[in-house]
Scaffold this motif. Structure first.
Motif, PDB file in Angstrom:
ATOM      1  N   PRO A 170     -71.805   6.659 -33.873  1.00 30.24           N
ATOM      2  CA  PRO A 170     -71.044   7.576 -32.997  1.00 30.24           C
ATOM      3  C   PRO A 170     -69.985   8.357 -33.763  1.00 30.24           C
ATOM      4  O   PRO A 170     -69.775   9.546 -33.500  1.00 30.24           O
ATOM      5  N   PHE A 171     -69.337   7.682 -34.708  1.00 31.08           N
ATOM      6  CA  PHE A 171     -68.298   8.368 -35.481  1.00 31.08           C
ATOM      7  C   PHE A 171     -68.889   9.494 -36.328  1.00 31.08           C
ATOM      8  O   PHE A 171     -68.305  10.582 -36.423  1.00 31.08           O
ATOM      9  N   ILE A 172     -70.047   9.253 -36.957  1.00 33.68           N
ATOM     10  CA  ILE A 172     -70.670  10.284 -37.789  1.00 33.68           C
ATOM     11  C   ILE A 172     -71.049  11.487 -36.933  1.00 33.68           C
ATOM     12  O   ILE A 172     -70.818  12.642 -37.323  1.00 33.68           O
ATOM     13  N   ARG A 173     -71.633  11.257 -35.769  1.00 36.79           N
ATOM     14  CA  ARG A 173     -71.997  12.374 -34.890  1.00 36.79           C
ATOM     15  C   ARG A 173     -70.760  13.174 -34.473  1.00 36.79           C
ATOM     16  O   ARG A 173     -70.772  14.412 -34.465  1.00 36.79           O
ATOM     17  N   LYS A 174     -69.691  12.471 -34.144  1.00 39.76           N
ATOM     18  CA  LYS A 174     -68.464  13.152 -33.723  1.00 39.76           C
ATOM     19  C   LYS A 174     -67.854  13.943 -34.876  1.00 39.76           C
ATOM     20  O   LYS A 174     -67.393  15.071 -34.687  1.00 39.76           O
ATOM     21  N   ALA A 175     -67.865  13.360 -36.079  1.00 36.47           N
ATOM     22  CA  ALA A 175     -67.295  14.051 -37.241  1.00 36.47           C
ATOM     23  C   ALA A 175     -68.103  15.313 -37.568  1.00 36.47           C
ATOM     24  O   ALA A 175     -67.527  16.362 -37.913  1.00 36.47           O
ATOM     25  N   ILE A 176     -69.427  15.226 -37.474  1.00 35.61           N
ATOM     26  CA  ILE A 176     -70.257  16.412 -37.716  1.00 35.61           C
ATOM     27  C   ILE A 176     -69.994  17.475 -36.653  1.00 35.61           C
ATOM     28  O   ILE A 176     -69.921  18.679 -36.960  1.00 35.61           O
ATOM     29  N   ASN A 177     -69.829  17.055 -35.406  1.00 37.67           N
ATOM     30  CA  ASN A 177     -69.495  18.016 -34.345  1.00 37.67           C
ATOM     31  C   ASN A 177     -68.210  18.768 -34.664  1.00 37.67           C
ATOM     32  O   ASN A 177     -68.124  19.990 -34.464  1.00 37.67           O
ATOM     33  N   ASN A 178     -67.210  18.044 -35.169  1.00 39.04           N
ATOM     34  CA  ASN A 178     -65.930  18.688 -35.477  1.00 39.04           C
ATOM     35  C   ASN A 178     -66.096  19.723 -36.601  1.00 39.04           C
ATOM     36  O   ASN A 178     -65.446  20.773 -36.581  1.00 39.04           O
ATOM     37  N   ILE A 179     -66.947  19.416 -37.567  1.00 39.50           N
ATOM     38  CA  ILE A 179     -67.223  20.395 -38.629  1.00 39.50           C
ATOM     39  C   ILE A 179     -67.852  21.653 -38.027  1.00 39.50           C
ATOM     40  O   ILE A 179     -67.487  22.786 -38.367  1.00 39.50           O
ATOM     41  N   PHE A 180     -68.794  21.456 -37.115  1.00 36.89           N
ATOM     42  CA  PHE A 180     -69.452  22.598 -36.474  1.00 36.89           C
ATOM     43  C   PHE A 180     -68.462  23.410 -35.647  1.00 36.89           C
ATOM     44  O   PHE A 180     -68.486  24.648 -35.667  1.00 36.89           O
TER      45      PHE A 180
END
Length: 543
Positions: A293-303
């Motif tokens: 979940p953390f990786i998905r959220k971190a990638i979302n923030n980059i986007f």
């Protein structure tokens, strides 16, 4: 190094009165028999060999003082001060000292004048199994040494020794490491962090202030330290995928901060580094489920930052490749979190001008979502139409290709909700003066599945695009567009001749009506001009 621990840099002189003649400030070191209460209150154990600090002071347990050079007494404060010279400082203690100083420099940075001697360590196969643990620690410490690759003549021997050591670490972890102890996990994570995590240099146009910038034409900036970095990445990859790596121990060091710093490496301008980062992050996502979940959220923030703030990031394509594999593994029915990701991240990624750099990966991700749930086709198509370009013909061609891929996996029942706005836009593309846009739209009728969808909904679709077909036949300047348009007209005539004639009759009526409106407008303007001319001549006669 110990001077660095005491709060001053090597090579700088301090007043003798301040250091009591020992070279160490008298107020910097206190001897404690037990760990200070601050450690107990905060739940933090003292560092190895008793090294720790509270309020900026170095605290040494009495048992760690191997030798005492001098003991001075502060008569004003009544504090016993001891200057300790440890017999040997381990690399982890050096890191702790570096962090306490907080100046961001590394102990072995050549700029600080602290060059670690490159030992000729034996090979793993040349030492007994019982000694390989200590040898591995030494090799990992040796690989923490950093070198300047901008000068190829500097530290040539040391660079080669490190390269050979890194290659040996790859083989050792891959084939003969056995179960790794927790200290080895820590040392490997430290070695990876020292070598990989760094600030990225600004891009050429950012450093020069140039406003004219085309990311597609810019040459990639290759990392000069890649001869070492490539092998470090290989060590990282083998460490992650190794069966001897215990995720329960490794997760203490491959934590969220480590993952965030790994994500920062996706902005590297070197495509080789981004490729390794992509592979490693994908492996971490698969093996360390607690981080998913953390990786998905971190990638979302980059986007989000890329879409709404900077529109600049070198690793969007690689991150989308990872997400394509992740989306492919989503369980059904899709969670609301995943649907929000589609609507708030993937569809808005069609906005930036540099979409050509990552459009293929983005299209794959969206196609994966539609294949998981066909009901999402309405959200996707309406989202694409919302971000449809007005003057960017290249982007129009790409979006038409993406629409064709989506229609190939769509059934007629799901298409009913968005068929009108979709073919209104296709109709506008058909009569676009840019021949590539018109040609790409006409290629829809070369796809058998799309032709079958159009045939089932011809009563709705043909009236929407008939005007574009007729105008293309009569006035479009490109011969290829004319030929393809004639083929499409013939196809519709064979599908339903009566419907075609109805549309043709209606088109002629609309053309006649439009011509009447134009004639009336011209007649009105002529009357106005005539009236103005009469008034002007009358005024001239009167004068």
């Amino acid at each position: 190094m110990f001077a660095k621990l005491m709060g001053r840099r090597p090579g700088r002189k301090q007043a003798k009165s301040e250091t009591n003649g020992t070279g160490v400030p008298a107020s910097s070191v206190k001897v404690l028999d037990d760990p200070p209460k601050a450690f107990v209150d905060k739940g933090t154990a003292p560092a190895r060999n008793g090294l720790n600090s509270v309020n900026g002071e170095l605290l040494l347990n009495a048992e760690t003082l191997k030798s005492i050079e001098a003991v001075n007494h502060d008569t004003a404060n009544g504090v016993a001060v001891a200057v300790a010279v440890p017999t040997q400082i381990s690399p982890m203690e050096e890191d702790a000292m570096m962090n306490m100083e907080g100046d961001g420099s590394t102990p072995d940075d050549p700029a600080n004048g602290n060059i670690v001697n490159c030992e000729n360590l034996p090979l793993f196969r040349d030492v007994p199994v019982s000694e390989r643990h200590d040898l591995l620690v030494k090799k990992l410490n040796l690989c923490c040494q950093l070198y300047d690759f901008l000068d190829p003549k500097e530290n040539v021997v040391e660079k080669e020794v490190k390269r050979q050591t890194l290659l040996e670490l790859v083989d050792y972890i891959q084939y003969g490491a056995g179960k790794l102890s927790e200290s080895i996990h820590r040392d490997i994570a430290n070695m990876l962090a020292v070598n990989l995590f760094r600030s990225m240099p600004p891009a050429y146009h950012e450093s020069t202030g140039s406003e004219k910038f085309d990311r597609e034409e810019e040459d990639a900036c290759m990392e000069p330290a890649w001869p070492h970095l490539q092998i470090v990445y290989e060590v990282f990859l083998q460490y992650i995928i190794s069966q001897d790596t215990d995720p329960r121990i490794a997760k203490r060091y491959i934590d969220r901060i480590f993952v965030m710093r790994l994500l920062d490496l996706f902005d590297s301008e070197d495509p080789r580094e981004r490729e390794y980062s992509k592979t490693i992050l994908h492996r971490i996502y698969g093996k360390y489920m607690m981080h998913r979940p953390f990786i998905r959220k971190a990638i979302n923030n980059i986007f989000y930052r890329f879409i709404y703030e900077t529109e600049r990031h070198n690793g969007i394509g690689e991150l989308l490749e990872i997400l394509g594999s992740i989306i492919n593994g989503f369980a059904l029915p899709l969670k609301e979190e995943h649907k929000l990701f589609l609507g708030r991240v993937l569809i808005p990624l069609h906005r930036p001008k540099c979409i050509a750099l990552y459009h293929q990966q983005l299209s794959y991700c969206i196609t994966q979502f539609v294949e998981k749930d066909y009901r999402l086709i309405d959200i996707v198509i309406r989202g694409l139409l919302r971000h449809w370009p007005v003057t960017n013909s290249q982007k129009e061609v790409m979006l038409l290709g993406e629409l064709e891929e989506l229609l190939e996996i769509t059934q007629s029942s799901e298409l009913q909700c968005c068929i009108v706005p979709l073919f209104q836009q296709i109709g506008r593309c058909l009569q676009c003066l840019h021949f590539q846009v018109a040609e790409r739209a006409l290629f829809f009728w070369s796809n058998e599945h799309i032709v079958s969808l159009i045939a089932q909904n011809r009563s709705v679709i043909l009236p929407l695009i008939f005007e574009a077909l007729e105008k293309n036949t009569a006035t479009h300047w490109h011969h290829s567009v004319n030929g393809l348009t004639m083929n499409v007209r013939k196809m519709f005539m064979e599908m339903d001749e009566n419907l075609f004639k109805e549309c043709q009759l209606k088109f002629k009526e609309n053309e006649d009506r439009a011509k009447e409106i134009v004639d009336r407008r011209e007649a009105a303007w002529k009357q106005l001009e005539a009236a103005g001319t009469t008034e002007e001549s009358t005024a001239l006669r009167q004068t």
